[in-house]
Design an enzyme around this catalytic site. Structure first.
Site, short mmCIF file in Angstrom:
data_model
loop_
_atom_site.label_atom_id
_atom_site.label_comp_id
_atom_site.label_asym_id
_atom_site.label_seq_id
_atom_site.Cartn_x
_atom_site.Cartn_y
_atom_site.Cartn_z
N ASN A 43 34.24 -45.77 53.59
CA ASN A 43 34.29 -46.02 54.95
C ASN A 43 34.65 -47.21 55.41
O ASN A 43 34.30 -48.33 54.65
CB ASN A 43 32.84 -45.67 55.70
CG ASN A 43 32.56 -44.28 55.57
OD1 ASN A 43 32.73 -43.39 56.16
ND2 ASN A 43 31.76 -43.81 54.07
N HIS A 80 29.91 -34.69 54.90
CA HIS A 80 29.09 -35.60 54.85
C HIS A 80 30.09 -37.04 54.85
O HIS A 80 30.99 -37.23 54.19
CB HIS A 80 28.32 -35.56 53.70
CG HIS A 80 27.08 -36.62 53.80
ND1 HIS A 80 26.89 -37.69 53.37
CD2 HIS A 80 25.54 -36.39 54.08
CE1 HIS A 80 25.74 -38.36 53.67
NE2 HIS A 80 25.13 -37.27 53.96
N HIS A 81 29.44 -37.90 55.88
CA HIS A 81 30.08 -39.10 56.20
C HIS A 81 30.12 -40.03 54.81
O HIS A 81 31.06 -40.95 54.90
CB HIS A 81 29.31 -40.03 57.29
CG HIS A 81 30.31 -40.80 58.40
ND1 HIS A 81 31.44 -41.40 57.87
CD2 HIS A 81 30.25 -40.59 59.55
CE1 HIS A 81 32.04 -41.79 58.66
NE2 HIS A 81 31.62 -41.26 60.20
N SER A 82 29.55 -39.64 53.97
CA SER A 82 29.75 -40.80 52.72
C SER A 82 30.94 -40.25 52.02
O SER A 82 31.37 -41.21 51.13
CB SER A 82 28.57 -40.37 51.66
OG SER A 82 28.46 -38.94 51.32
#
Length: 500
Positions: A345, A160-162
């Site tokens: 990010n 997951h990009h989180s």
């Protein structure tokens, strides 16, 4: 979200937990605003690292390696949960016990008449319709021991990009590998050193008045380009949409749940040869090949019947990493010390015009890409978009920021990302890697192109909504054909000989 065919992709709600119930000694760390944004239903993005292997995968060996590396990192061994005591929708990292068997998935491949390449492509595509269960850390590792035209086995690392951005995740992933030639050594990433700073030290001692004028000119140019780029970016977020092409979504288009992925590899040495002939950078060549492939696809399929290539506004939404590289060695040491090496990010966006047109000289695509990229090097657009998104998060919350982040990709033709991989062949638990092809699922755009270098290869990974490009494999072949034409033109320029 409902897509074509009535399929629905369910976005699981975060588990709610009251922080006072945490075990003693366990710390609940708040998710960064940018990581929290990736939990909004309209911006639920996963990073997919598709890896081809030169030998069949021994599942127990891979599990042991992941167990020894992955679970030492707090973000891969923590739940992401909503804090009931907070009305603002904040989420926290909650350390948990991880069962590696819950994360390593070895599907039973049914015996059918489907081609192995198509079978693997179909499996990866189906991953875009599902999510990792939020009752466990948000990653899994899929193993497909099926021989394809490019590898003896394939695996997909879904994250997951989180948890982090692509560059941080790639660096962390490489810490699980070792050099094939020397199993005791960590992979080496190419170093991009510059002599500019050293030369400036000697120049500063003997500055003349004209040198100050040159610096002033570059400063004025930087400010002017930044203002223009920022205004265009804001206009894009509000109303400025690219021309309608087969690669763009239409107004009111409901994105299909299912995405499709293909990957094509070319010689990195040939890319560098083109770079040297055109006096460009690798990124310029990559963008040039992308422009040529899109132009070739539209011209072959539609000609001038439906689309006029003249005057079309097509732009690439280029994702730019703003994080300083730590190096695989430093990351490995931090993992051993149980220190979090992935800090959310950190990336910005740059809008670059695409030349979608038929050109007699294939090198024109590279030259036009170089001109666009050179101009962007004298702009602070990527930094502005990053800090503006942080400011937007602060004032409008996660939902507002997610809508803004979704808006720009929707208004542009494609998203483009480039990740640098190791410069030598690497192995994991005795399994030599054939290629690595990173991509995403859930990103709000019709088409994405990810580029990743590995040893002597450079791999293009193309991700599209299946409702937009019906013949994706043909588009992939257009990338290879465009590369070959550009390479041949470069050879004619340098040697005056035609390649067979």
């Amino acid at each position: 979200m409902e897509g074509q065919g009535g399929r629905k992709k369910m976005i699981p709600k975060p588990i709610q937990i009251i922080s006072k119930n945490l075990e003693e000694g366990k710390e609940a760390i708040l998710l960064s605003p940018s990581s929290r944004m990736f939990h909004e239903p309209t911006y639920n993005v996963y990073v997919l690292a598709i890896m081809g292997w030169k030998v069949p995968i021994k599942v127990d060996s891979i599990k042991a390696e992941l167990q020894s590396k992955m679970l030492k990192h707090p973000r891969f061994s923590s739940l992401q949960v909503m804090d009931e005591s907070d009305d603002c929708g904040k989420m926290r990292w909650i350390p948990t016990t991880v069962n590696i068997d819950d994360h390593v998935i070895v599907p039973q491949i049914a015996d059918n008449n489907m081609d192995n390449d198509e079978l693997v492509e179909d499996y990866i595509s189906n991953l875009s319709t599902t999510n990792v269960d939020m009752s466990k850390p948000l990653w899994d590792f899929h193993i497909l021991n099926v021989k394809t035209s490019q590898a003896e086995a394939t695996s997909v690392f879904r994250i997951h990009h989180s948890i982090g951005d692509g560059v941080a995740l790639m660096s962390f992933l490489l810490s699980c590998f070792r050099s094939t030639s020397d199993p005791t050594c960590l992979p080496k990433l190419p170093l991009f050193s510059s002599v500019k700073d050293k030369s400036n030290l000697s120049i500063r001692k003997n500055y003349n008045w004209w040198q100050y004028l040159v610096k002033l000119w570059f400063l004025i140019k930087l400010l002017f380009n930044t203002v223009v780029d920022v205004l265009l970016f804001i206009a894009t977020a509000l109303f400025l949409k690219d021309s309608q092409t087969p690669f763009t979504t239409t107004q009111g288009f409901n994105a299909s749940v299912r995405q499709r992925y293909i990957y094509r590899s070319v010689s990195l040495d040939d890319i560098k040869f083109i770079k040297n002939v055109t006096n460009a950078k690798v990124n310029d060549v990559v963008l040039g090949i992308t422009q040529a492939a899109l132009s070739r696809y539209i011209h072959r399929r539609y000609g001038k019947r439906k689309f006029s290539l003249e005057g079309m506004r097509c732009r690439a939404n280029v994702i730019v990493n703003l994080r300083p590289a730590l190096g695989v060695q430093a990351i490995d040491e931090m993992i051993e010390k149980n220190v979090s090496v992935i800090q959310g990010n950190c990336f910005g966006f740059v809008l670059i015009p695409l030349s979608i047109a038929q050109s007699e000289d294939p090198l024109d695509y590279v030259q036009k890409a170089k001109a666009s990229m050179d101009r962007k090097k004298h702009s602070l657009e990527s930094q502005f978009t990053f800090y503006a998104s942080q400011l937007f998060l602060k004032f409008f919350g996660y939902k507002g920021a997610a809508k803004l982040a979704q808006r720009v990709p929707f208004q542009t033709t494609l998203a483009l990302s480039n990740v640098v991989g190791p410069s030598e062949e690497i192995s994991c638990a005795g399994h030599p890697l054939a290629f690595v092809a990173p991509t995403c699922s859930g990103y709000p755009t019709g088409i994405m192109v990810h580029v990743c270098s590995y040893a002597n290869k450079l791999t293009f990974t193309i991700a599209v909504d299946e409702g937009i490009i019906p013949d994706l494999n043909q588009l992939g072949d257009d990338f290879i054909d465009s590369f070959m034409l550009i390479k041949e033109a470069a050879s004619l320029t340098k040697f005056g000989t035609k390649l067979s």
